[in-house]
Design an enzyme around this catalytic site. Structure first.
Site, PDB file in Angstrom:
ATOM      1  N   ASP A 136      22.302  35.812 -16.421  1.00 43.63           N
ATOM      2  CA  ASP A 136      20.944  36.308 -16.649  1.00 43.63           C
ATOM      3  C   ASP A 136      20.737  37.641 -15.928  1.00 43.63           C
ATOM      4  OD1 ASP A 136      17.987  35.537 -17.462  1.00 43.63           O
ATOM      5  OD2 ASP A 136      17.905  36.328 -15.421  1.00 43.63           O
ATOM      6  N   CYS A 149       0.825  -1.213   0.000  1.00 40.81           N
ATOM      7  CA  CYS A 149       0.000   0.000   0.000  1.00 40.81           C
ATOM      8  C   CYS A 149       0.855   1.257   0.000  1.00 40.81           C
ATOM      9  CB  CYS A 149      -0.895   0.044   1.246  1.00 40.81           C
ATOM     10  SG  CYS A 149      -1.997  -1.355   1.468  1.00 40.81           S
TER      11      CYS A 149
END
Length: 500
Positions: A449, A34
């Site tokens: 950048d 599970c």
């Protein structure tokens, strides 16, 4: 990597959603495994054992729980920590509809099949075939339960060209046949269909937190008319993403909506025959929306930096916006050099409209497919509004892609950046930005950048690329996420923004 039993014990008793997909609980007395969020009564600790992946639990002889459905669990971030070669092998396996032999896989990786088997045994504890069969059986189960696609189509979508082989593998894992699972699902007829009009629907789970509004905002600013569309909802969590695609020869349209209360995305796929490409399509979308990111680990690593801390608190669940296709995104990154997002998107739209193919969408609207490298063979790009130098760079990139000089399956960041910067007109910014978004490399960092340099600077002046790289050392291996947070910080603290 074996899960820590003490952590697993606490997490399963608390049904902690943060651990969903990180481990599985197998119950010795029932033979079932599970998810940690399973609603069933927790078994006694002496009756359980823990596995890091569903494939390991299935290989140990346990069958998936029909109540919590391990097939619907988020992807395991643990496999992102295995060796680079194993991770590349897993990505190659998931990209193709059909299974590849161990020899074919090893050849693509540039190693021997014996060594590949050894790596899988060492890092995962399973053979490549065991991993492939378990993942495909879990995927088939989700289609049996959530759609009314014919079983033969489901077998094909899961990568099996033989219905007999599909039935055999499925029964080994689920202890029941696909037909029995379909009969148990009495609501299938009311769910997604298999006609060319009704969409096939699949769901993609994630571990919260998940910043869906930030992803949509990012994609909306860069959406190509006719190819992509972002539709705003009544609230930020209800927006929708749409894209046209061609995958393994099948054309279609996909629409992605968010279901935050269920911790998943719902994908509607339109197009005749598109059921056959659902598995590779699903894997592309998981990367596009970065659904397998370990948000908690990323937050814990980056939060000590005061510059990133405030953004993480205001916008938890940062995800790295990916790309549908690496070639497409690299070409777009080249177009975006030294110009604004809006200008780059406009020019990329011209490439799509002039070189791509059009087709009719599900509602009769005209849609576009972004051109492939083969379709751009011989294009001179003189009519899209770029400089002669930039057009020359685009031509070199297309040629390098076609002749194999650019490998989008490069083994690491440095190798890919070296390939890119060897081409005329491509520098470190383009290489790292492409690796960051086009290849979803989490440690890529476009240090030059403008937005990053502004965010790292002070009121008098912006930082230098050298200073940015030095600051980013402590952010490894999550520098790409730090870059996103820096861009977001500009919106919080300054009217100025970076180019990307």
């Amino acid at each position: 990597m074996k899960p820590d039993p003490d952590i697993c014990h606490s997490a399963r008793l608390a049904r902690d959603k943060r651990f969903d997909g990180r481990f599985y609980t197998a119950v010795k007395t029932t033979g079932i495994f599970c998810r940690p969020i399973c609603p069933a009564r927790p078994p006694l600790e002496r009756n359980v054992e823990y596995f890091g992946t569903a494939a390991e639990a299935a290989a140990a002889g346990y069958r998936p729980c029909l109540r919590c459905r391990p097939d619907a669990a988020p992807g395991s971030p643990a496999w992102g920590l295995v060796s680079t070669t194993v991770q590349r092998a897993l990505n190659l396996m998931r990209r193709e509809r059909e299974a590849q032999s161990i020899e074919q896989l090893a050849e693509r990786l540039g190693i021997t099949s014996r060594y590949l088997r050894k790596l899988f045994a060492e890092h995962i504890g399973l053979s490549p075939l065991q991993v492939w069969q378990t993942e495909r059986a879990l995927f088939a189960f989700s289609l049996l339960r959530d759609t009314n696609l014919p079983i033969g189509d489901i077998a094909y979508a899961a990568g099996f060209n033989s219905l007999r082989r599909f039935n055999g593998v499925f029964k080994d894992i689920y202890q029941r046949t696909p037909s029995e699972v379909r009969r148990e699902n009495s609501t299938a007829d009311a769910k997604s269909g298999n006609s060319s009009v009704a969409p096939v629907q699949i769901t993609l789970s994630y571990r919260p937190p998940f910043d869906w509004p930030a992803l949509l905002e990012f994609f909306a600013a860069r959406a190509l008319p006719g190819v992509e569309q972002v539709v705003a909802g009544e609230n930020p969590q209800q927006g929708m993403y749409q894209r046209s695609f061609e995958l393994l020869g099948q054309r279609g349209v996909l629409r992605v909506a968010h279901e935050p209360e269920k911790g998943r995305l719902r994908v509607s796929v339109y197009g005749e025959g598109c059921g056959a490409v659902l598995y590779p399509l699903r894997e592309k979308l998981r990367r596009l929306f970065d659904l397998d990111a370990d948000s908690e680990a990323i937050r814990s690593h980056l939060q000590p930096d005061p510059l990133l801390q405030n953004v993480l608190q205001r916008n938890p669940g940062v995800r790295l916006p990916g790309a549908w296709d690496p070639f497409e995104y690299t070409l777009r990154a080249i177009l975006g050099q030294q110009i604004s997002v809006a200008a780059a998107t406009t020019i990329a739209g011209r490439v799509a409209s002039r070189y791509g193919e059009s087709f009719a969408g599900p509602g009769g609207e005209s849609l576009l497919l972004f051109p492939t490298a083969e379709q751009l063979r011989g294009a001179d790009f003189s009519d899209i509004g770029v400089t002669r130098t930039r057009a020359n760079t685009l031509r070199h990139f297309v040629a390098a892609t076609l002749n194999g000089e650019i490998d989008f399956d490069a083994p690491d960041l440095d190798s890919f950046c070296a390939q890119m910067t060897a081409l005329p007109g491509i520098g470190d910014w383009t290489a790292h930005y492409t690796a960051m978004r086009g290849l979803s490399m989490p440690d890529a960092f476009p240090a030059s950048d403008l937005g990053i340099l502004i965010a790292l600077g002070d009121e008098q002046q912006k930082a230098t690329p050298k200073q940015a790289l030095a600051r980013a050392e402590s952010w490894r291996p999550w520098r790409a996420y730090a870059a996103l947070l820096l861009w977001q910080s500009l919106k919080l603290h300054s009217p100025k923004g970076g180019k990307k």
